[in-house]
Scaffold this active site. Structure first.
Site, PDB file in Angstrom:
ATOM      1  N   LYS A 188       0.711  -1.363   0.013  1.00  0.00           N
ATOM      2  CA  LYS A 188      -0.065   0.044   0.205  1.00  0.00           C
ATOM      3  C   LYS A 188       0.504   1.046   0.310  1.00  0.00           C
ATOM      4  O   LYS A 188       0.048   2.384  -0.542  1.00  0.00           O
ATOM      5  CB  LYS A 188      -0.903   0.470   1.196  1.00  0.00           C
ATOM      6  CG  LYS A 188      -2.372  -0.912   1.365  1.00  0.00           C
ATOM      7  CD  LYS A 188      -3.025  -0.472   1.853  1.00  0.00           C
ATOM      8  CE  LYS A 188      -4.613  -1.272   2.083  1.00  0.00           C
ATOM      9  NZ  LYS A 188      -5.167  -1.923   2.806  1.00  0.00           N
ATOM     10  N   LYS A 196      -4.380  -9.750  -8.035  1.00  0.00           N
ATOM     11  CA  LYS A 196      -6.103 -10.254  -6.714  1.00  0.00           C
ATOM     12  C   LYS A 196      -7.341  -9.202  -7.782  1.00  0.00           C
ATOM     13  O   LYS A 196      -7.223  -8.105  -7.746  1.00  0.00           O
ATOM     14  CB  LYS A 196      -5.412  -9.713  -5.637  1.00  0.00           C
ATOM     15  CG  LYS A 196      -6.792 -10.632  -4.592  1.00  0.00           C
ATOM     16  CD  LYS A 196      -5.989 -10.678  -3.216  1.00  0.00           C
ATOM     17  CE  LYS A 196      -6.483  -8.411  -2.692  1.00  0.00           C
ATOM     18  NZ  LYS A 196      -6.645  -8.372  -1.185  1.00  0.00           N
ATOM     19  N   LYS A 210     -11.749  -4.909  -4.986  1.00  0.00           N
ATOM     20  CA  LYS A 210     -12.946  -3.712  -4.722  1.00  0.00           C
ATOM     21  C   LYS A 210     -12.175  -2.510  -4.618  1.00  0.00           C
ATOM     22  O   LYS A 210     -12.701  -1.292  -5.251  1.00  0.00           O
ATOM     23  CB  LYS A 210     -13.909  -3.797  -3.530  1.00  0.00           C
ATOM     24  CG  LYS A 210     -13.107  -3.828  -2.203  1.00  0.00           C
ATOM     25  CD  LYS A 210     -13.917  -3.774  -1.178  1.00  0.00           C
ATOM     26  CE  LYS A 210     -13.584  -4.466   0.223  1.00  0.00           C
ATOM     27  NZ  LYS A 210     -13.759  -5.069   1.280  1.00  0.00           N
TER      28      LYS A 210
HETATM   29  P1  TYM Z   1     -11.175  -8.013   3.360  1.00  0.00           P
HETATM   30  O1  TYM Z   1     -12.141  -6.757   4.008  1.00  0.00           O
HETATM   31  O2  TYM Z   1      -9.878  -6.727   1.924  1.00  0.00           O
HETATM   32  O3  TYM Z   1     -12.031  -8.865   2.930  1.00  0.00           O
HETATM   33  C1  TYM Z   1     -12.702  -9.651   3.450  1.00  0.00           C
HETATM   34  C2  TYM Z   1     -11.810 -10.943   2.847  1.00  0.00           C
HETATM   35  O4  TYM Z   1     -12.636 -11.261   1.674  1.00  0.00           O
HETATM   36  C3  TYM Z   1     -11.592 -12.280   0.986  1.00  0.00           C
HETATM   37  N1  TYM Z   1     -11.041 -11.550  -0.313  1.00  0.00           N
HETATM   38  C4  TYM Z   1     -10.603 -12.653  -1.025  1.00  0.00           C
HETATM   39  N2  TYM Z   1     -10.416 -13.874  -1.343  1.00  0.00           N
HETATM   40  C5  TYM Z   1     -10.385 -14.260  -2.153  1.00  0.00           C
HETATM   41  N3  TYM Z   1     -10.133 -13.559  -3.842  1.00  0.00           N
HETATM   42  C6  TYM Z   1     -10.214 -12.656  -3.391  1.00  0.00           C
HETATM   43  N4  TYM Z   1     -10.305 -11.728  -4.596  1.00  0.00           N
HETATM   44  C7  TYM Z   1     -10.124 -11.859  -1.659  1.00  0.00           C
HETATM   45  N5  TYM Z   1     -10.499 -10.366  -1.937  1.00  0.00           N
HETATM   46  C8  TYM Z   1     -11.196 -10.894  -0.254  1.00  0.00           C
HETATM   47  C9  TYM Z   1      -9.867 -12.303   2.224  1.00  0.00           C
HETATM   48  O5  TYM Z   1      -8.938 -12.782   2.295  1.00  0.00           O
HETATM   49  C10 TYM Z   1     -11.214 -11.642   3.740  1.00  0.00           C
HETATM   50  O6  TYM Z   1     -10.997 -13.226   4.131  1.00  0.00           O
HETATM   51  N6  TYM Z   1      -7.862  -7.397   6.865  1.00  0.00           N
HETATM   52  C11 TYM Z   1      -9.096  -8.167   6.366  1.00  0.00           C
HETATM   53  C12 TYM Z   1     -10.990  -7.928   7.463  1.00  0.00           C
HETATM   54  C13 TYM Z   1     -10.486  -8.460   8.860  1.00  0.00           C
HETATM   55  C14 TYM Z   1     -10.050  -9.605   9.172  1.00  0.00           C
HETATM   56  C15 TYM Z   1     -10.140  -9.242  10.466  1.00  0.00           C
HETATM   57  C16 TYM Z   1     -10.336 -10.314   8.507  1.00  0.00           C
HETATM   58  C17 TYM Z   1      -9.883  -7.367   9.865  1.00  0.00           C
HETATM   59  N7  TYM Z   1     -10.449  -8.076  11.345  1.00  0.00           N
HETATM   60  C18 TYM Z   1      -9.608 -10.914  12.245  1.00  0.00           C
HETATM   61  C19 TYM Z   1     -10.065 -11.674   9.690  1.00  0.00           C
HETATM   62  C20 TYM Z   1      -9.796 -11.698  10.744  1.00  0.00           C
HETATM   63  C21 TYM Z   1      -9.531  -7.315   5.225  1.00  0.00           C
HETATM   64  O7  TYM Z   1      -9.447  -6.082   5.424  1.00  0.00           O
HETATM   65  O8  TYM Z   1     -10.444  -7.989   4.891  1.00  0.00           O
END
Ligand code: TYM
Length: 348
Positions: free
Chosen positions: A123, A207, A210
């Site tokens: 980032k 990847k 969004k």
């Molecule tokens: P975030 O909001 O980016 O994504 C949420 C979940 O979706 C999965 N994901 C994907 N899986 C497969 N292919 C993709 N292209 C893809 N894009 C997103 C992510 O791996 C995630 O599981 N840091 C985390 C949010 C978070 C969290 C937590 C997760 C905050 N606290 C505690 C687990 C436990 C995040 O930014 O996810």
């Protein structure tokens, strides 16, 4: 690092996971996370799911849009099959235990650990890191607090969150070690299935995200049937037909991505998809994939927009979830204050 002083087996199984409401939900979120959250709930495991609005503001969010996106994400969860009676569903900022524990973890985690996080490095790549928020740097510490405020033993996520979960384990181990107490579980990441890394429809080496500037690169859970079909028909591919073994996809990232998406949507192994479509041209495979995606996703999209007609009901569900989440997290964080030596003598 020091050796773990305990194993997760000593803690009752509890699942926690979170999604940022910083944009619409994508097919990556759905296949990599949400669909699997529903499976865990349906297996009868205790499941706690959180819309991490405090993580979202580590980069700028328009306040009105953040509120709207949080409700939309909640609607997406429910439309995809999360039952707010069986799972706990809430937004992070309503349960203050997360922020409180995150501060304590900021004092447990080391600067070096945070600097090594690839998401932080990605980032800030090519940018001046000095202008990023302090919250963005400390992001993984809040994430560890999310998980450990519930002593969660398992966290289903996509591949991109693996390093953050390793850091959560490091924080739990250091806390347990420093305070000489078996207090936090050493949480297991659960990264499984055909779609742990759904890739961009425009570039199979990137990847699906969004935040990608091209809307053609992703399927949004709010896309209508026509848009979904069009995006799959236009997805980048190579000129070769599908191979007859999975090995044949090794150097074909775009083709492999579409096969994996098909497999995850159909609940099949990628090998079985290859057996079914061996030798098929993309002219045949892409329409089949588009039809499958529309069949699986449009009921979710329709239900999501129905739920969005009643935002007060969504807020009520999130409030109720937050009360249940707080009932678990509050006593755990109160014990943490005690362990680290804080006086807790208010008459409340
Ligand atoms: P975030 O909001 O980016 O994504 C949420 C979940 O979706 C999965 N994901 C994907 N899986 C497969 N292919 C993709 N292209 C893809 N894009 C997103 C992510 O791996 C995630 O599981 N840091 C985390 C949010 C978070 C969290 C937590 C997760 C905050 N606290 C505690 C687990 C436990 C995040 O930014 O996810």
């Amino acid at each position: 690092m020091s050796e773990p002083v305990q194993t997760p087996q000593t803690f009752p199984t509890r699942i926690f996971s979170g999604i940022q409401p910083s944009g619409g939900l994508t097919l990556g979120n759905y296949l990599g996370a949400l669909k699997r959250f529903v499976q865990k709930q349906d297996e009868g495991i205790e499941t706690v799911y959180c819309l991490v609005d405090m993580h979202a503001i580590t980069v700028w969010q328009d306040p009105a849009r953040l509120r709207q996106q949080t409700r939309e994400a909640a609607a997406g969860f429910i439309a995809a099959g999360i039952d707010p009676k069986r799972s706990i569903l809430f937004n992070q900022s309503q349960v203050t235990a997360h922020a409180e524990l995150a501060w304590i973890f900021n004092c447990v985690a080391r600067m070096g650990w945070m600097s090594r996080m690839t998401q932080w490095k990605d980032k800030t790549a090519g940018k001046n890191a000095e202008t990023e928020s302090l919250g963005l740097f400390a992001y993984p510490s809040l994430m560890a607090a999310d998980i450990l405020a519930y002593k969660a033993t398992h966290v289903p996520v996509g591949e991109d969150q693996k390093q953050h979960l390793e850091l959560c384990r490091d924080i739990a181990m250091k806390f347990n070690h420093d305070y000489k107490i078996n207090f936090f579980p050493i949480t297991e990441p659960v990264i499984e299935g055909a779609a742990t890394r759904v890739m961009s429809l425009r570039d199979g080496t990137k990847k699906m995200s969004k935040s990608d500037p091209s809307d053609q690169s992703r399927i949004n859970l709010t896309d209508d049937a026509d848009t979904i079909a069009k995006k799959f028909r236009k997805a980048k591919t190579d000129p070769e037909p599908l191979p007859d073994t999975i090995d044949g996809l090794k150097d074909r990232p775009d083709a492999r991505n579409l096969v994996n998406i098909y497999a995850a949507l159909a609940d099949m192994a990628p090998e079985a998809v290859i057996t079914q479509y061996a030798g098929a041209q993309f002219g045949t495979f892409k329409p089949a994939l588009a039809d499958l995606a529309v069949a699986k996703l449009s009921p979710i999209t329709t239900e999501m927009s129905r739920l969005m007609q009643d935002p007060a009901e969504i807020d009520r569900i999130l409030g109720e979830g937050a009360d249940r989440a707080d009932a678990i997290a509050r006593p755990i964080v109160d014990q943490v204050y005690d362990i680290v030596g804080m006086i807790r003598s208010r008459h409340v």
